[in-house]
Design a protein around this motif. Structure first.
Motif, PDB file in Angstrom:
ATOM      1  N   GLN A  89       0.852  -1.100  -0.005  1.00 19.21           N
ATOM      2  CA  GLN A  89       0.047  -0.019   0.038  1.00 19.21           C
ATOM      3  C   GLN A  89       0.794   1.366   0.058  1.00 19.21           C
ATOM      4  OE1 GLN A  89      -3.373   0.866   0.186  1.00 19.21           O
ATOM      5  NE2 GLN A  89      -2.578   2.501   0.038  1.00 19.21           N
ATOM      6  N   PRO A  90       1.070   1.947  -1.144  1.00 19.55           N
ATOM      7  CA  PRO A  90       1.820   3.161  -1.017  1.00 19.55           C
ATOM      8  C   PRO A  90       1.358   4.204  -0.057  1.00 19.55           C
ATOM      9  CG  PRO A  90       0.276   3.145  -3.014  1.00 19.55           C
ATOM     10  CD  PRO A  90       0.054   1.708  -2.375  1.00 19.55           C
ATOM     11  N   ASP A  91       2.205   4.800   0.509  1.00 15.84           N
ATOM     12  CA  ASP A  91       1.957   6.102   1.587  1.00 15.84           C
ATOM     13  C   ASP A  91       1.761   7.251   0.904  1.00 15.84           C
ATOM     14  OD1 ASP A  91       2.465   4.299   3.962  1.00 15.84           O
ATOM     15  OD2 ASP A  91       4.351   4.295   3.223  1.00 15.84           O
ATOM     16  N   VAL A  92       2.578   7.699  -0.295  1.00 18.24           N
ATOM     17  CA  VAL A  92       2.542   9.006  -0.848  1.00 18.24           C
ATOM     18  C   VAL A  92       2.422   8.653  -2.396  1.00 18.24           C
ATOM     19  CG1 VAL A  92       3.478  11.082  -1.253  1.00 18.24           C
ATOM     20  CG2 VAL A  92       3.808  10.035   0.851  1.00 18.24           C
ATOM     21  N   ILE A  93       1.571   9.226  -3.252  1.00 20.79           N
ATOM     22  CA  ILE A  93       1.375   9.147  -4.559  1.00 20.79           C
ATOM     23  C   ILE A  93       2.150  10.646  -5.204  1.00 20.79           C
ATOM     24  CG2 ILE A  93       0.104   8.855  -6.615  1.00 20.79           C
ATOM     25  CD1 ILE A  93      -1.576   6.915  -5.307  1.00 20.79           C
ATOM     26  N   VAL A  94       3.234  10.544  -6.080  1.00 14.99           N
ATOM     27  CA  VAL A  94       3.482  11.590  -6.675  1.00 14.99           C
ATOM     28  C   VAL A  94       3.019  11.696  -8.078  1.00 14.99           C
ATOM     29  CG1 VAL A  94       5.550  13.085  -7.597  1.00 14.99           C
ATOM     30  CG2 VAL A  94       5.547  11.874  -5.212  1.00 14.99           C
ATOM     31  N   CYS A  95       2.450  12.499  -8.529  1.00 14.52           N
ATOM     32  CA  CYS A  95       1.607  12.492  -9.881  1.00 14.52           C
ATOM     33  C   CYS A  95       2.555  13.345 -10.883  1.00 14.52           C
ATOM     34  CB  CYS A  95       0.145  12.747  -9.882  1.00 14.52           C
ATOM     35  SG  CYS A  95      -0.925  11.836  -8.644  1.00 14.52           S
ATOM     36  N   ARG A  96       2.907  12.845 -11.899  1.00 17.45           N
ATOM     37  CA  ARG A  96       3.600  13.900 -12.980  1.00 17.45           C
ATOM     38  C   ARG A  96       2.254  14.210 -13.789  1.00 17.45           C
ATOM     39  NH1 ARG A  96       5.900  16.055 -14.689  1.00 17.45           N
ATOM     40  NH2 ARG A  96       7.389  15.184 -16.161  1.00 17.45           N
ATOM     41  N   SER A  97       2.456  15.562 -14.397  1.00 14.04           N
ATOM     42  CA  SER A  97       1.475  16.120 -15.204  1.00 14.04           C
ATOM     43  C   SER A  97       2.140  17.374 -15.748  1.00 14.04           C
ATOM     44  CB  SER A  97       0.120  16.276 -14.409  1.00 14.04           C
ATOM     45  OG  SER A  97       0.465  17.377 -13.311  1.00 14.04           O
ATOM     46  N   ALA A  98       1.539  17.718 -16.986  1.00 15.32           N
ATOM     47  CA  ALA A  98       1.835  18.870 -17.492  1.00 15.32           C
ATOM     48  C   ALA A  98       1.905  20.343 -16.827  1.00 15.32           C
ATOM     49  CB  ALA A  98       1.168  19.010 -19.000  1.00 15.32           C
ATOM     50  N   ARG A  99       0.561  20.169 -16.212  1.00 16.77           N
ATOM     51  CA  ARG A  99       0.180  21.540 -15.163  1.00 16.77           C
ATOM     52  C   ARG A  99      -0.004  21.112 -13.804  1.00 16.77           C
ATOM     53  NH1 ARG A  99      -5.378  21.764 -15.347  1.00 16.77           N
ATOM     54  NH2 ARG A  99      -6.406  20.297 -16.804  1.00 16.77           N
ATOM     55  N   PRO A 100      -0.048  22.124 -13.016  1.00 13.63           N
ATOM     56  CA  PRO A 100      -0.153  21.687 -11.753  1.00 13.63           C
ATOM     57  C   PRO A 100      -1.507  20.902 -11.374  1.00 13.63           C
ATOM     58  CG  PRO A 100       0.502  24.018 -11.739  1.00 13.63           C
ATOM     59  CD  PRO A 100       0.140  23.483 -13.104  1.00 13.63           C
ATOM     60  N   ALA A 116       3.480  16.731  -9.265  1.00 12.39           N
ATOM     61  CA  ALA A 116       4.913  17.185  -9.889  1.00 12.39           C
ATOM     62  C   ALA A 116       4.870  17.674 -11.247  1.00 12.39           C
ATOM     63  CB  ALA A 116       5.828  15.979  -9.705  1.00 12.39           C
ATOM     64  N   HIS A 117       4.499  18.947 -11.614  1.00 10.60           N
ATOM     65  CA  HIS A 117       4.102  19.547 -12.891  1.00 10.60           C
ATOM     66  C   HIS A 117       5.432  19.870 -13.554  1.00 10.60           C
ATOM     67  CE1 HIS A 117       3.830  22.861 -10.158  1.00 10.60           C
ATOM     68  NE2 HIS A 117       4.505  23.306 -10.983  1.00 10.60           N
ATOM     69  N   ASP A 118       5.339  19.963 -14.910  1.00  8.70           N
ATOM     70  CA  ASP A 118       6.600  20.421 -15.682  1.00  8.70           C
ATOM     71  C   ASP A 118       7.134  21.672 -15.207  1.00  8.70           C
ATOM     72  OD1 ASP A 118       5.917  17.913 -17.101  1.00  8.70           O
ATOM     73  OD2 ASP A 118       5.064  19.254 -18.840  1.00  8.70           O
ATOM     74  N   VAL A 119       8.505  21.725 -14.995  1.00  4.89           N
ATOM     75  CA  VAL A 119       8.981  22.836 -14.695  1.00  4.89           C
ATOM     76  C   VAL A 119      10.112  23.264 -15.611  1.00  4.89           C
ATOM     77  CG1 VAL A 119       8.660  22.910 -12.053  1.00  4.89           C
ATOM     78  CG2 VAL A 119      10.535  21.789 -13.151  1.00  4.89           C
ATOM     79  N   ASN A 120      10.731  24.746 -15.529  1.00  3.07           N
ATOM     80  CA  ASN A 120      11.710  25.034 -16.476  1.00  3.07           C
ATOM     81  C   ASN A 120      13.126  24.148 -16.480  1.00  3.07           C
ATOM     82  OD1 ASN A 120       9.960  27.161 -17.290  1.00  3.07           O
ATOM     83  ND2 ASN A 120      10.906  28.459 -15.951  1.00  3.07           N
ATOM     84  N   ASN A 121      13.701  23.949 -15.227  1.00  3.78           N
ATOM     85  CA  ASN A 121      14.520  23.024 -14.949  1.00  3.78           C
ATOM     86  C   ASN A 121      14.499  22.185 -13.734  1.00  3.78           C
ATOM     87  OD1 ASN A 121      15.868  24.473 -12.467  1.00  3.78           O
ATOM     88  ND2 ASN A 121      15.542  26.056 -14.047  1.00  3.78           N
ATOM     89  N   LEU A 122      15.028  20.864 -13.631  1.00  2.00           N
ATOM     90  CA  LEU A 122      14.973  20.270 -12.551  1.00  2.00           C
ATOM     91  C   LEU A 122      15.220  20.822 -11.096  1.00  2.00           C
ATOM     92  CD1 LEU A 122      17.927  18.545 -11.749  1.00  2.00           C
ATOM     93  CD2 LEU A 122      17.729  17.737 -13.874  1.00  2.00           C
ATOM     94  N   PHE A 123      15.936  21.550 -11.012  1.00  2.01           N
ATOM     95  CA  PHE A 123      16.264  22.035  -9.824  1.00  2.01           C
ATOM     96  C   PHE A 123      15.170  22.978  -9.118  1.00  2.01           C
ATOM     97  CE2 PHE A 123      20.287  22.422 -12.327  1.00  2.01           C
ATOM     98  CZ  PHE A 123      20.964  21.523 -11.637  1.00  2.01           C
ATOM     99  N   HIS A 124      14.269  22.907  -9.640  1.00  2.00           N
ATOM    100  CA  HIS A 124      12.818  23.513  -9.202  1.00  2.00           C
ATOM    101  C   HIS A 124      12.007  22.552  -8.464  1.00  2.00           C
ATOM    102  CE1 HIS A 124      12.560  27.696 -10.608  1.00  2.00           C
ATOM    103  NE2 HIS A 124      13.153  27.223 -11.737  1.00  2.00           N
ATOM    104  N   VAL A 125      12.505  21.323  -8.600  1.00  2.00           N
ATOM    105  CA  VAL A 125      11.570  20.045  -8.252  1.00  2.00           C
ATOM    106  C   VAL A 125      11.504  19.910  -6.621  1.00  2.00           C
ATOM    107  CG1 VAL A 125      11.256  17.359  -8.258  1.00  2.00           C
ATOM    108  CG2 VAL A 125      11.757  18.817 -10.435  1.00  2.00           C
ATOM    109  N   PRO A 126      12.828  20.246  -5.921  1.00  2.00           N
ATOM    110  CA  PRO A 126      12.733  20.166  -4.542  1.00  2.00           C
ATOM    111  C   PRO A 126      11.802  21.315  -3.789  1.00  2.00           C
ATOM    112  CG  PRO A 126      14.857  20.004  -5.348  1.00  2.00           C
ATOM    113  CD  PRO A 126      14.119  20.149  -6.719  1.00  2.00           C
TER     114      PRO A 126
END
Length: 466
Positions: free
Chosen positions: A301-312, A335-345
């Motif tokens: 049973q996952p505890d957290v789900i991170v959803c990749r999507s084009a927009r928030p 986890a929507h698309d961002v300009n660079n991966l350093f925005h992900v944190p």
């Protein structure tokens, strides 16, 4: 004539045949009968309880939680078999684990998610390590085609590993070892060598428990090795499960991780599942539902789900996933698309990923004293550092270009074949405030006879002229 008392007249009226009871008299009679029946039932229940205690023994106490405690005393036990530990491999209880898996499709960014969560945990002062589980049968990535698998990232001890370990080192500031990359080939090679030595005493070697037991033992061993430059053992181990949930080759790893969670204390393992939300006339949740249910069918049973999507991610989408996947809506992260991966944190931190993991793992009970190495390390640490660097990257990408001619053999496979070199050039361009532009030149074009392909030479000369 003397008048009779009113009470006696009322009594005579009630006793007379022609008397009809009123509603008040009926209620009073019903109330008296109810009280009498309640008292009678109470007396019967007391008598029944007294008689039952006289004839029936009390309930036995609950059994101990540990299965081993149910066995007879040591004097009556047979000698332990060497294969007994394979069913429940002994694991260290002092390490917390965060498992990151992926569903729906590949290339969702599991490596970036793992690196970002690990970087945030490092920023809170925790000692972190990372392990990549690759389900392919190769021993390592050394002989794999860069066209298919990307670059081979070479570790300090000479280990040839998956490129995701390069992301771990760059974002979590670690120095990993070859044991931090586990492949199906390594596990089967280890088990077969044990079988040839006779370590299994003639037992039938099977996927369960021998392969899964070897995976658990490998993870437990690698999770205790310091990789942050200090001599202190890690407190949290990030584990990325390669591939996609539902693949046949990844099932032994999922089963091994399920057994690992069972072998640990409560609040010792958190499972983060990455999924994809397609946007077709609205955000669709059905792929994520099937992915989470496929994981649940395997006992996790996952505890957290991170959803990749084009927009928030929309709130209605979160609520729908939460309702179908048995997870609180607060644990559905976007986890929507961002300009660079350093925005992900920052994207994950704004959704309180560390607080959610604290609720699952009890991280606030861990000691967060920084090591000597961490005190003199000038790498990125806090969320402000990540946000500042991400803005610096955005500013550099909007500045004047610096063109680099990149001569390579595996250019046709994309930049993954030279990811570490490209990352070094990108960081240098950011430091200089310039936008990096790569001109790919195939090395074979420069090896042809003189004058056969002047276009490649001209491209290199044009870059030099700039």
């Amino acid at each position: 004539m003397m008048s009779q008392p009113e009470g006696s007249m009322n009594a005579r009226k009630r006793g007379s045949p022609e008397h009809v009871p009123t509603a008040t008299e009926d209620n009073a009679t019903s109330l008296e009968m109810g009280r009498a029946l309640k008292a009678l039932r109470s007396d019967v229940s007391v008598a029944s309880a007294a008689s039952a205690s006289a004839f029936y023994p009390p309930c036995s106490p609950p059994p101990p939680d540990d299965f081993d405690a149910l066995l007879p005393v040591m004097k009556q036990q047979p000698p332990p078999s060497p294969g007994t530990a394979l069913f429940r491999p002994p694991v260290d209880q002092a390490t917390k684990y965060v498992v990151v898996s992926g569903g729906v499709c590949s290339s969702l960014g599991k490596g970036v998610t793992t690196s970002s969560i690990g970087a945030l945990l490092r920023g809170h002062g925790f000692r972190v390590t990372a392990i990549k589980l690759d389900p392919y049968l190769n021993i390592d990535a050394g002989l794999m085609s860069p066209y298919e698998h990307g670059e081979v990232f070479v570790l300090d001890d000479g280990g040839e590993t998956d490129l995701d370990l390069g992301n771990y080192e760059r974002m979590m500031f670690l120095s990993l070892l070859r044991d931090n990359n586990v492949t199906t080939g390594k596990i089967y090679d280890s088990v077969i060598q044990k079988e040839r030595r006779g370590d299994y005493l003639g037992k039938t070697v099977q996927v369960i428990p021998h392969i899964t037991g070897a995976i658990v033992e490998w993870i437990d061993r690698a999770a205790q090795v310091p990789v942050d430059g200090s001599t202190l053992r890690p407190q949290i181990c990030m584990i990325e499960l390669g591939g996609t949930v539902g693949d046949i080759e990844s099932m032994p790893f999922i089963e091994a991780l399920r057994q690992l969670r069972f072998s640990l204390d409560d609040r010792s393992l958190a499972w983060v599942h990455c999924s994809y939300i397609p946007d077709m006339s609205g955000q669709k949740t059905k792929p994520t539902q099937h992915s989470a249910k496929a994981l649940l069918a395997l006992g996790v049973q996952p505890d957290v789900i991170v959803c990749r999507s084009a927009r928030p991610l929309e709130e209605s989408t979160k609520k729908k996933i939460a309702n179908q996947c048995n997870i609180p809506a607060a644990r559905i992260l976007g986890a929507h698309d961002v300009n660079n991966l350093f925005h992900v944190p920052k994207v994950l931190a704004e959704q309180h990923i560390v607080g959610l993991l604290n609720g699952v793992l009890g991280l606030d009970r861990l000691d967060t004293l920084r090591s000597t190495f961490a005190n003199r390390d000038n790498g990125l640490r806090s969320l402000d550092d990540w946000s500042r660097f991400a803005r610096q990257v955005d500013a550099a990408d909007s500045s004047e270009e610096v063109v680099i001619a990149f001569v390579g053999k595996y250019n046709k496979g994309g930049s993954d074949a030279y990811q570490s070199v490209i990352a070094a050039l990108h960081h240098a361009a950011i430091e200089m405030g310039r936008k990096l532009s790569i001109q790919w030149v195939d090395a074979t074009d420069l090896e042809l006879p003189e004058g056969s392909d002047e276009r490649a030479r001209q491209r290199v000369q044009d870059c030099e002229a700039r």
